[in-house]
Every structure is written in C-alpha cells, then in structure tokens.
Motif scaffolding. Structure first.
Motif, PDB file in Angstrom:
ATOM      1  N   MET A   1       0.849  -1.185   0.000  1.00 14.24           N
ATOM      2  CA  MET A   1       0.000   0.000   0.000  1.00 14.24           C
ATOM      3  C   MET A   1       0.885   1.235   0.000  1.00 14.24           C
ATOM      4  O   MET A   1       1.801   1.347   0.802  1.00 14.24           O
ATOM      5  CB  MET A   1      -0.884  -0.021   1.252  1.00 14.24           C
ATOM      6  CG  MET A   1      -1.584   1.282   1.537  1.00 14.24           C
ATOM      7  SD  MET A   1      -2.699   1.267   2.968  1.00 14.24           S
ATOM      8  CE  MET A   1      -1.596   1.703   4.274  1.00 14.24           C
ATOM      9  N   LYS A   2       0.615   2.142  -0.907  1.00 18.74           N
ATOM     10  CA  LYS A   2       1.293   3.440  -0.918  1.00 18.74           C
ATOM     11  C   LYS A   2       0.764   4.242   0.271  1.00 18.74           C
ATOM     12  O   LYS A   2      -0.437   4.313   0.496  1.00 18.74           O
ATOM     13  CB  LYS A   2       1.029   4.154  -2.235  1.00 18.74           C
ATOM     14  CG  LYS A   2       1.743   5.489  -2.360  1.00 18.74           C
ATOM     15  CD  LYS A   2       1.632   6.006  -3.774  1.00 18.74           C
ATOM     16  CE  LYS A   2       2.077   7.437  -3.940  1.00 18.74           C
ATOM     17  NZ  LYS A   2       3.366   7.792  -3.464  1.00 18.74           N
ATOM     18  N   ILE A   3       1.672   4.846   1.027  1.00 19.65           N
ATOM     19  CA  ILE A   3       1.295   5.569   2.241  1.00 19.65           C
ATOM     20  C   ILE A   3       0.878   6.991   1.864  1.00 19.65           C
ATOM     21  O   ILE A   3       1.710   7.854   1.597  1.00 19.65           O
ATOM     22  CB  ILE A   3       2.447   5.591   3.269  1.00 19.65           C
ATOM     23  CG1 ILE A   3       2.977   4.185   3.532  1.00 19.65           C
ATOM     24  CG2 ILE A   3       2.000   6.275   4.554  1.00 19.65           C
ATOM     25  CD1 ILE A   3       1.972   3.228   4.138  1.00 19.65           C
ATOM     26  N   THR A   4      -0.431   7.203   1.791  1.00 22.86           N
ATOM     27  CA  THR A   4      -1.016   8.526   1.542  1.00 22.86           C
ATOM     28  C   THR A   4      -2.124   8.735   2.570  1.00 22.86           C
ATOM     29  O   THR A   4      -2.636   7.750   3.125  1.00 22.86           O
ATOM     30  CB  THR A   4      -1.638   8.626   0.126  1.00 22.86           C
ATOM     31  OG1 THR A   4      -2.749   7.726   0.059  1.00 22.86           O
ATOM     32  CG2 THR A   4      -0.619   8.290  -0.968  1.00 22.86           C
ATOM     33  N   ASN A   7      -5.190   6.631   1.597  1.00 20.74           N
ATOM     34  CA  ASN A   7      -5.014   5.189   1.796  1.00 20.74           C
ATOM     35  C   ASN A   7      -4.973   4.810   3.271  1.00 20.74           C
ATOM     36  O   ASN A   7      -5.521   3.775   3.667  1.00 20.74           O
ATOM     37  CB  ASN A   7      -3.757   4.697   1.090  1.00 20.74           C
ATOM     38  CG  ASN A   7      -3.907   4.676  -0.409  1.00 20.74           C
ATOM     39  OD1 ASN A   7      -5.002   4.781  -0.938  1.00 20.74           O
ATOM     40  ND2 ASN A   7      -2.795   4.561  -1.107  1.00 20.74           N
ATOM     41  N   ASP A  31       7.429  13.970   3.810  1.00 26.64           N
ATOM     42  CA  ASP A  31       8.524  13.107   4.265  1.00 26.64           C
ATOM     43  C   ASP A  31       8.907  13.374   5.713  1.00 26.64           C
ATOM     44  O   ASP A  31       9.468  12.513   6.375  1.00 26.64           O
ATOM     45  CB  ASP A  31       9.762  13.294   3.382  1.00 26.64           C
ATOM     46  CG  ASP A  31       9.609  12.634   2.024  1.00 26.64           C
ATOM     47  OD1 ASP A  31       8.722  11.773   1.884  1.00 26.64           O
ATOM     48  OD2 ASP A  31      10.380  12.977   1.114  1.00 26.64           O
ATOM     49  N   GLN A  70       5.645   5.240   6.497  1.00 26.79           N
ATOM     50  CA  GLN A  70       6.102   5.841   5.248  1.00 26.79           C
ATOM     51  C   GLN A  70       7.614   5.672   5.077  1.00 26.79           C
ATOM     52  O   GLN A  70       8.090   5.312   3.989  1.00 26.79           O
ATOM     53  CB  GLN A  70       5.742   7.333   5.221  1.00 26.79           C
ATOM     54  CG  GLN A  70       6.250   8.053   3.992  1.00 26.79           C
ATOM     55  CD  GLN A  70       5.871   9.503   4.012  1.00 26.79           C
ATOM     56  OE1 GLN A  70       5.025   9.911   3.237  1.00 26.79           O
ATOM     57  NE2 GLN A  70       6.464  10.285   4.891  1.00 26.79           N
ATOM     58  N   ALA A  73       8.328   2.099   4.131  1.00 24.29           N
ATOM     59  CA  ALA A  73       7.976   1.862   2.721  1.00 24.29           C
ATOM     60  C   ALA A  73       9.033   2.464   1.796  1.00 24.29           C
ATOM     61  O   ALA A  73       9.436   1.829   0.810  1.00 24.29           O
ATOM     62  CB  ALA A  73       6.601   2.436   2.415  1.00 24.29           C
ATOM     63  N   ASN A  74       9.507   3.663   2.107  1.00 25.78           N
ATOM     64  CA  ASN A  74      10.514   4.328   1.272  1.00 25.78           C
ATOM     65  C   ASN A  74      11.867   3.621   1.321  1.00 25.78           C
ATOM     66  O   ASN A  74      12.631   3.690   0.368  1.00 25.78           O
ATOM     67  CB  ASN A  74      10.678   5.795   1.682  1.00 25.78           C
ATOM     68  CG  ASN A  74       9.470   6.631   1.320  1.00 25.78           C
ATOM     69  OD1 ASN A  74       8.630   6.228   0.513  1.00 25.78           O
ATOM     70  ND2 ASN A  74       9.357   7.797   1.926  1.00 25.78           N
ATOM     71  N   LYS A  76      12.290   0.471   1.368  1.00 28.28           N
ATOM     72  CA  LYS A  76      12.151  -0.781   0.606  1.00 28.28           C
ATOM     73  C   LYS A  76      12.787  -1.965   1.352  1.00 28.28           C
ATOM     74  O   LYS A  76      13.295  -2.902   0.743  1.00 28.28           O
ATOM     75  CB  LYS A  76      12.724  -0.636  -0.796  1.00 28.28           C
ATOM     76  CG  LYS A  76      12.035   0.477  -1.587  1.00 28.28           C
ATOM     77  CD  LYS A  76      12.312   0.406  -3.034  1.00 28.28           C
ATOM     78  CE  LYS A  76      11.752   1.521  -3.865  1.00 28.28           C
ATOM     79  NZ  LYS A  76      10.627   2.268  -3.402  1.00 28.28           N
TER      80      LYS A  76
END
Length: 151
Positions: A1-4, A7, A31, A70, A73-74, A76
């Motif tokens: 899932m993209k962290i927005t 979402n 960020d 976030q 996720a960034n 990886k």
C-alpha cells in the motif's frame, strides 16, 4: 500500500475501526511531517465534557506511526516497528477540532538507515503536539519507537 492520507484513512476503516469511529483522520503527510485531526464528539468524550485522553493518544500515535510506516515503505526494507514507551502531558481541555502534528520524519529515516548499517535495532523518540482550533497546545505525547531491519 502506498502511504497517503487517503489510503491510511481507508485502511483505518477496515483495520482500525475504533480510530475511524472516533473521527480520527490523517490530514496531511510529507517526508518529515504528519498531521492527524480528531474532533471532540459524543463517542470520544469523557465525563468532563472534553475529549478522552485515550482518543487524543490514538491520534497522537497515528501521527508518529504513519511517518514510521512511510519511512519503512521508502526504505524498501522489511522493518519491524513497535511502540516501547509513551508519555503524555495535558495542558487544556480538548474540545472542538484537535490537530496532532509530528515533525520527526528525518529522525525516523536516520534510525532506519542506522539499523541497515549495523543490523541492530534502533530507538527513535517522536513527539506529537495536539493543538486546538485557536492554536493552543492542549496535549503533548512522546512515543519511543523501536525499529529493526529484518533479514
């Protein structure tokens, strides 16, 4: 899932229903900064006609946790995250809309990088400040997050 924000709010509806029902919503995310709003209402009030401390704590933790999610996720990488300590101070009754803000994105990124470099778990201390609609600080929460890159 993209962290927005969108979402995370949808995720909350399905996986954190108490947070959703309390009215907690992620309003903005960069960020380095996350803002979470919660509004005083019947479902999150205490007997003193203000917002229950635990509802404030949910929103404060969400503002720090979304930044951690976030950064993970960034990176990886597979990183475990856990709150290991929490403190709070309360200064004024929380009524109306309260905005919790955490500015710790850079500290999280540095802790993850240090865990990648050393293979050791890292601790990061994040503060979330809750302000009412007049910009008055009503509460401040400090969270100690443990982060460790998994092999």
């Amino acid at each position: 899932m993209k962290i927005t924000p969108k979402n995370v709010n949808a995720f909350m509806f399905f996986k954190l229903p108490l947070g959703w029902l309390s009215g907690m919503r992620v309003r903005s995310l960069t960020d380095t900064t996350c803002e979470v709003k919660i509004k005083h209402k019947w479902i999150n009030q205490n007997p003193f006609k203000s917002m229950f401390w635990a509802a404030q704590g949910m929103a404060a933790e969400m503002s720090t946790g979304v930044l951690v999610m976030q950064a993970i996720a960034n990176s990886k990488r597979n990183v475990s995250m856990l709150v290991t300590h929490q403190e709070a101070n309360f200064y004024k009754k929380a009524t109306g809309k309260i905005m919790f803000t955490c500015l710790g994105g850079n500290e999280i990124k540095d802790a993850i990088q240090e865990s990648i470099n050393t293979g050791e778990g890292q601790v990061v201390f994040l503060t979330s400040e809750g302000k009412n609609e007049n910009g008055v600080v009503v509460s401040e929460f400090k969270f100690q997050w443990s982060l460790k890159v998994k092999n």
